[in-house]
Write an enzyme that holds these catalytic residues in place. Structure first.
Site, PDB file in Angstrom:
ATOM      1  N   LEU A  17       0.831  -1.210   0.000  1.00 18.52           N
ATOM      2  CA  LEU A  17       0.000   0.000   0.000  1.00 18.52           C
ATOM      3  C   LEU A  17       0.863   1.257   0.000  1.00 18.52           C
ATOM      4  CD1 LEU A  17      -2.794  -1.066   2.556  1.00 18.52           C
ATOM      5  CD2 LEU A  17      -2.714  -1.429   0.086  1.00 18.52           C
ATOM      6  N   ASP A  36      11.248   3.353   5.145  1.00 19.90           N
ATOM      7  CA  ASP A  36      11.013   1.923   5.303  1.00 19.90           C
ATOM      8  C   ASP A  36      12.263   1.322   5.931  1.00 19.90           C
ATOM      9  OD1 ASP A  36       8.757  -0.063   3.688  1.00 19.90           O
ATOM     10  OD2 ASP A  36      10.481  -1.026   4.632  1.00 19.90           O
ATOM     11  N   ASP A  58      13.778   2.299  10.845  1.00 22.74           N
ATOM     12  CA  ASP A  58      12.740   1.538  11.526  1.00 22.74           C
ATOM     13  C   ASP A  58      11.793   2.557  12.162  1.00 22.74           C
ATOM     14  OD1 ASP A  58      11.291   0.078  13.580  1.00 22.74           O
ATOM     15  OD2 ASP A  58      12.725  -1.540  13.193  1.00 22.74           O
ATOM     16  N   CYS A  85       1.912   3.876   6.525  1.00 24.34           N
ATOM     17  CA  CYS A  85       1.523   2.522   6.093  1.00 24.34           C
ATOM     18  C   CYS A  85       2.370   1.421   6.730  1.00 24.34           C
ATOM     19  CB  CYS A  85       1.670   2.381   4.581  1.00 24.34           C
ATOM     20  SG  CYS A  85       0.404   3.234   3.646  1.00 24.34           S
ATOM     21  N   SER A 148      -7.216  -1.176  10.136  1.00 24.26           N
ATOM     22  CA  SER A 148      -7.620  -2.412   9.431  1.00 24.26           C
ATOM     23  C   SER A 148      -9.027  -2.733   9.893  1.00 24.26           C
ATOM     24  CB  SER A 148      -6.688  -3.562   9.822  1.00 24.26           C
ATOM     25  OG  SER A 148      -7.280  -4.809   9.491  1.00 24.26           O
ATOM     26  N   TYR A 161      -2.832  -8.284  16.368  1.00 23.92           N
ATOM     27  CA  TYR A 161      -3.014  -7.413  15.196  1.00 23.92           C
ATOM     28  C   TYR A 161      -4.252  -6.529  15.379  1.00 23.92           C
ATOM     29  CZ  TYR A 161      -3.239  -6.008  10.287  1.00 23.92           C
ATOM     30  OH  TYR A 161      -3.278  -5.272   9.123  1.00 23.92           O
ATOM     31  N   LYS A 165      -4.429  -2.454  15.516  1.00 27.35           N
ATOM     32  CA  LYS A 165      -5.173  -1.641  14.551  1.00 27.35           C
ATOM     33  C   LYS A 165      -6.334  -0.914  15.231  1.00 27.35           C
ATOM     34  CE  LYS A 165      -2.502  -2.409  11.133  1.00 27.35           C
ATOM     35  NZ  LYS A 165      -1.755  -1.304  10.530  1.00 27.35           N
ATOM     36  N   PHE A 194      -6.288  -6.387   0.742  1.00 26.95           N
ATOM     37  CA  PHE A 194      -5.685  -5.822  -0.465  1.00 26.95           C
ATOM     38  C   PHE A 194      -4.568  -6.735  -0.955  1.00 26.95           C
ATOM     39  CE2 PHE A 194      -7.377  -1.595  -1.450  1.00 26.95           C
ATOM     40  CZ  PHE A 194      -8.362  -1.559  -0.491  1.00 26.95           C
ATOM     41  N   THR A 196      -1.355  -7.298  -1.644  1.00 24.94           N
ATOM     42  CA  THR A 196       0.007  -6.803  -1.396  1.00 24.94           C
ATOM     43  C   THR A 196       0.842  -7.994  -0.940  1.00 24.94           C
ATOM     44  OG1 THR A 196      -0.324  -6.425   0.959  1.00 24.94           O
ATOM     45  CG2 THR A 196      -0.968  -4.617  -0.509  1.00 24.94           C
TER      46      THR A 196
HETATM   47  N1  LIG Z   1      -2.813  -5.693   2.654  1.00 26.48           N
HETATM   48  C1  LIG Z   1      -3.894  -5.752   3.361  1.00 26.48           C
HETATM   49  O1  LIG Z   1      -4.822  -6.507   3.045  1.00 26.48           O
HETATM   50  C2  LIG Z   1      -4.074  -4.870   4.568  1.00 26.48           C
HETATM   51  C3  LIG Z   1      -5.317  -4.868   5.205  1.00 26.48           C
HETATM   52  C4  LIG Z   1      -5.507  -4.063   6.310  1.00 26.48           C
HETATM   53  C5  LIG Z   1      -4.478  -3.277   6.782  1.00 26.48           C
HETATM   54  N2  LIG Z   1      -3.269  -3.321   6.160  1.00 26.48           N
HETATM   55  C6  LIG Z   1      -2.202  -2.484   6.712  1.00 26.48           C
HETATM   56  O2  LIG Z   1      -1.672  -1.704   5.687  1.00 26.48           O
HETATM   57  C7  LIG Z   1      -0.296  -1.405   5.964  1.00 26.48           C
HETATM   58  C8  LIG Z   1       0.530  -1.760   4.745  1.00 26.48           C
HETATM   59  O3  LIG Z   1       0.415  -3.145   4.532  1.00 26.48           O
HETATM   60  P1  LIG Z   1       0.850  -3.860   3.177  1.00 26.48           P
HETATM   61  O4  LIG Z   1      -0.203  -4.826   2.852  1.00 26.48           O
HETATM   62  O5  LIG Z   1       1.270  -2.843   2.196  1.00 26.48           O
HETATM   63  O6  LIG Z   1       2.104  -4.693   3.713  1.00 26.48           O
HETATM   64  P2  LIG Z   1       3.545  -4.931   3.098  1.00 26.48           P
HETATM   65  O7  LIG Z   1       4.141  -6.001   3.944  1.00 26.48           O
HETATM   66  O8  LIG Z   1       3.457  -5.141   1.633  1.00 26.48           O
HETATM   67  O9  LIG Z   1       4.288  -3.539   3.365  1.00 26.48           O
HETATM   68  C9  LIG Z   1       4.572  -3.103   4.661  1.00 26.48           C
HETATM   69  C10 LIG Z   1       5.851  -2.296   4.624  1.00 26.48           C
HETATM   70  O10 LIG Z   1       6.090  -1.815   5.949  1.00 26.48           O
HETATM   71  C11 LIG Z   1       7.484  -1.945   6.205  1.00 26.48           C
HETATM   72  N3  LIG Z   1       7.731  -2.062   7.641  1.00 26.48           N
HETATM   73  C12 LIG Z   1       7.285  -3.033   8.487  1.00 26.48           C
HETATM   74  N4  LIG Z   1       7.749  -2.803   9.716  1.00 26.48           N
HETATM   75  C13 LIG Z   1       8.504  -1.689   9.655  1.00 26.48           C
HETATM   76  C14 LIG Z   1       9.278  -0.978  10.601  1.00 26.48           C
HETATM   77  N5  LIG Z   1       9.363  -1.378  11.880  1.00 26.48           N
HETATM   78  N6  LIG Z   1       9.924   0.130  10.197  1.00 26.48           N
HETATM   79  C15 LIG Z   1       9.861   0.551   8.901  1.00 26.48           C
HETATM   80  N7  LIG Z   1       9.167  -0.109   7.955  1.00 26.48           N
HETATM   81  C16 LIG Z   1       8.500  -1.207   8.330  1.00 26.48           C
HETATM   82  C17 LIG Z   1       7.889  -3.208   5.483  1.00 26.48           C
HETATM   83  O11 LIG Z   1       9.299  -3.261   5.267  1.00 26.48           O
HETATM   84  C18 LIG Z   1       7.076  -3.111   4.200  1.00 26.48           C
HETATM   85  O12 LIG Z   1       7.800  -2.429   3.188  1.00 26.48           O
HETATM   86  C19 LIG Z   1       0.058  -2.205   7.213  1.00 26.48           C
HETATM   87  O13 LIG Z   1      -0.032  -1.354   8.330  1.00 26.48           O
HETATM   88  C20 LIG Z   1      -1.026  -3.257   7.261  1.00 26.48           C
HETATM   89  O14 LIG Z   1      -1.254  -3.718   8.566  1.00 26.48           O
HETATM   90  C21 LIG Z   1      -3.042  -4.087   5.072  1.00 26.48           C
END
Ligand SMILES: NC(=O)c1ccc[n+]([C@@H]2O[C@H](COP(=O)([O-])OP(=O)(O)OC[C@H]3O[C@@H](n4cnc5c(N)ncnc54)[C@H](O)[C@@H]3O)[C@@H](O)[C@H]2O)c1
Length: 252
Positions: A17, A36, A58, A85, A148, A161, A165, A194, A196
């Protein structure tokens, strides 16, 4: 807020995302500071350097996030938008085959998803509040956080989780109330599922029932649909202090 020519800070920029938001915002004429813990993907590296700068940090680490914001701001100017994100997914039953769930894992999820989001928001808001108002009604900036639907209908195994959230959803209104006097709005998105890397890693056993429970359309969201919602939040000044479900009617 008009996005063109503004600086936007995106955490979790390397994937999913966050990466979609980086590309979407640059497509709308913004400059993006990405944060990131992983290095930029080849797709991000290919972006024009006058449009994208990547800070590896981080989100839970105070000093490194401060450094990235400082360096990014020196390069591109004060951020007018923040899209938080970065986050991790975790599934574990409270009472598993090998005993009770790990307290360490619970703490890690809270640390990244809640404290990490809070850390980005507090440091970016400090910088934003010092900036000039960019809109006639005094708006200085907009913060978008990622919750979420697990915040509201978490499944078995999602205690950590869902708690993390839920905390993001719960902090949306108090942050909006506090930052309103600086002309900063705060809105969260509660995505359903989503496509991803986070969700692509889930097994078919997890994915299939979620697909079936989606009302319409019966598919997972595209990251660009998340980015388009962020665009609407940034552009529409009446959106504030709320959590928007973006889930095709899915109730888990
Ligand atoms: N994909 C889904 O279906 C979905 C649904 C609900 C919520 N979300 C939320 O959306 C957000 C993005 O999720 P996504 O699906 O793109 O996941 P993803 O795993 O594709 O991307 C997450 C990114 O966050 C970075 N990250 C994680 N921990 C970190 C840290 N401590 N410091 C810096 N960077 C860090 C990772 O390196 C990664 O690049 C998250 O918060 C996730 O919980 C996603």
């Amino acid at each position: 807020m008009q996005i063109s020519e503004k600086t936007i800070l995106v955490s979790g920029a390397s994937s999913g995302l966050g990466a979609a938001c980086v590309k979407w915002m640059i497509g709308l004429g913004a400059r993006v500071i990405g944060i990131d813990r992983t290095p930029p993907s080849s797709e991000l590296v290919a972006l024009p350097t006058e449009k994208y700068w990547h800070g590896q940090a981080d989100v839970t680490d105070e000093q490194s996030v401060r450094d990235v914001i400082e360096q990014g701001t020196a390069r591109f100017g004060n951020p007018s938008g923040v899209i938080a994100c970065a986050g991790v997914l975790h599934g574990e039953r409270l009472l598993g085959r090998d005993g009770p769930a790990s307290l360490e894992a619970f703490r890690r999820v809270i640390d990244i998803n809640v404290c990490g989001t809070f850390n980005i928001v507090r440091l970016a808001a400090e910088t934003m509040a010092k900036g000039e108002a960019t809109q006639p009604d005094g708006e200085r900036g907009v913060i978008v956080m990622t919750s979420s639907i697990a915040a509201f209908d978490g499944q078995i195994g999602q205690a950590a989780y869902a708690a993390s959230k839920g905390a993001v959803a719960a902090m949306t209104l108090p942050l909006a109330r506090e930052l309103g006097r600086f002309g900063i709005r705060v809105v969260s998105i509660a995505p359903g599922v989503f496509e991803t890397p986070m969700m692509q890693a889930a097994s078919e056993k997890v994915r299939q029932p979620l697909l079936e429970a989606s009302v319409f359309p019966k598919r997972f969201g595209y990251p660009e649909e998340f980015a388009a919602t962020v665009q609407q939040i940034l552009e529409n000044p009446m959106l504030n202090g709320t959590v928007l479900r973006l889930d095709a009617g899915l109730r888990m």
